[in-house]
Scaffold this active site. Sequence first.
Site, PDB file in Angstrom:
ATOM      1  N   HIS A 135      -1.081  -4.003  -1.842  1.00 25.21           N
ATOM      2  CA  HIS A 135      -1.019  -5.125  -0.899  1.00 25.21           C
ATOM      3  C   HIS A 135      -0.956  -6.455  -1.651  1.00 25.21           C
ATOM      4  O   HIS A 135      -0.177  -7.334  -1.294  1.00 25.21           O
ATOM      5  CB  HIS A 135      -2.242  -5.099   0.029  1.00 25.21           C
ATOM      6  CG  HIS A 135      -2.128  -4.116   1.146  1.00 25.21           C
ATOM      7  ND1 HIS A 135      -2.298  -2.772   0.978  1.00 25.21           N
ATOM      8  CD2 HIS A 135      -1.830  -4.289   2.473  1.00 25.21           C
ATOM      9  CE1 HIS A 135      -2.136  -2.158   2.140  1.00 25.21           C
ATOM     10  NE2 HIS A 135      -1.849  -3.053   3.063  1.00 25.21           N
ATOM     11  N   LYS A 139      -8.102   5.560   7.695  1.00 23.23           N
ATOM     12  CA  LYS A 139      -9.321   6.109   8.269  1.00 23.23           C
ATOM     13  C   LYS A 139     -10.391   5.033   8.380  1.00 23.23           C
ATOM     14  O   LYS A 139     -10.354   4.043   7.666  1.00 23.23           O
ATOM     15  CB  LYS A 139      -9.832   7.277   7.426  1.00 23.23           C
ATOM     16  CG  LYS A 139     -10.527   6.885   6.136  1.00 23.23           C
ATOM     17  CD  LYS A 139     -11.131   8.096   5.463  1.00 23.23           C
ATOM     18  CE  LYS A 139     -11.697   7.764   4.095  1.00 23.23           C
ATOM     19  NZ  LYS A 139     -13.062   7.195   4.145  1.00 23.23           N
TER      20      LYS A 139
END
Lengths: 178, 280
Positions: free
Chosen positions: A35, A93
């Site tokens: 990222h 998750k």
Amino acid sequence: MTTLTTPLGDEVLALKAGDRVTLSGMIYTARDEAHLRMQEAGIPFDPKGAAVYHCGPVVKEGKIIAAGPTTSARMNELSGFLLDAGVRALIGKGGMGDTVREELRGRGVYLAFTGGCAALAASRMTLKGVFFEDLGMPEAVWAIECRELPLTVAIDAEGNDLFRDVRLRAQRAFDEMF
Amino acid sequence: MPELQEQERIRAAVAQATADALREAEIHLPPDVKAALKSAYAAEESPVARSELEAIFENIETAERRNVPICQDTGVPVVYITIPPAVPYTDAITEGVRDGVRQATKEVPLRPNVVSPCTRENSGDNCGAGMPAVHISPGDTFTLTVLPKGAGSENVSALRMFLPSETGKIAQFITECMLRAGGKPCPPVILGIGIGSTADGAAALAKEALLEPLGEMTAFEQEIYNAVNALGIGPMGLGGKTTCLGVRIRKGGCHTASLPVALNVQCWAARRATVEVQYP
């Protein structure tokens, strides 16, 4: 059970938190380092309708060996630019923060994949390519074609968030107990 | 040089045992953990919780059928060794563990997870300064146990130094830790709790508690188990009856002015395996 195929379009806006879906087509893995690199160097894949998977797979000899999800909350502050660029689904998750819930509104969804289910995921994946390989195996961006990945819609495009509902209920239960 | 040869033999035997134990632990979940997951499934009513557990069962079967790790976070190896009096305690043992970890990293394979703490440079072989952690104690047999530990659950572990008068607050502390953790540690989890000793000793006791198989709990373990499950966090934090599969507590003597309490959280993929070291 809804069937989704990438690139994703407006069909994701109709999904409701709690729905079970299967996802097929290209997805791209990205963790913390990827990222940061994408913010600096640009997104190396076409982000329009893309699905970004929070995952650091085990790869051996050009094959995906194990590829379960990592904790998405680490990417809470790093996801807005992806959604601005047209990414329609984040997969991971543990849920994401309030900022991401708002960023998804009217644009996309957060899909929960069962943590630890790396062998199941890998059995439905074919490795197609890699970007930023210098970041190392867990942090590189792996381009993966997947077949019917079983997922739960955890945050929908209307702001419903299963994880948040559970957190609020758990807090109430805790306050009653102690 | 017969002594040197002896050292090489110990090193090779420990390396093989480490690689074998890691392969077993990474691919096959222990029977007590599988049984606890089945019981959890029988108790769940919510369709989302049931589908999460169904994915877990399919994953366990897929890992065994394809001979691949259960989870892509193959963890960092934590190793427990018992050595009988006849085996010399030398550097060959820890060197053997490192050899075995390198071998398993290539062969199983394991994801290279070990990095330098500040530069984050990856060693590529799951070894590093003080890694893998090796705990050695005397025993009747030469055995080696591995507990590969993933980051999702390890990251929500905790330590608190209580006042000696605060034993009544331990259950609340543990429950609060799990409330904050939510779905992040991949519930249903197993909780290892260390009470007493020193700050570092309590943390070690908490992890050692995870070596014990799941089964009947003491009244205090049951109390914490009930409180954590009453939160309703459920499988993967998506709601449900089972947040926790079991609680294990280990205690140690401590300073009269201290009460350290440590929590080590273990995800549902509670991987552990023990093998006998083939030496002499």
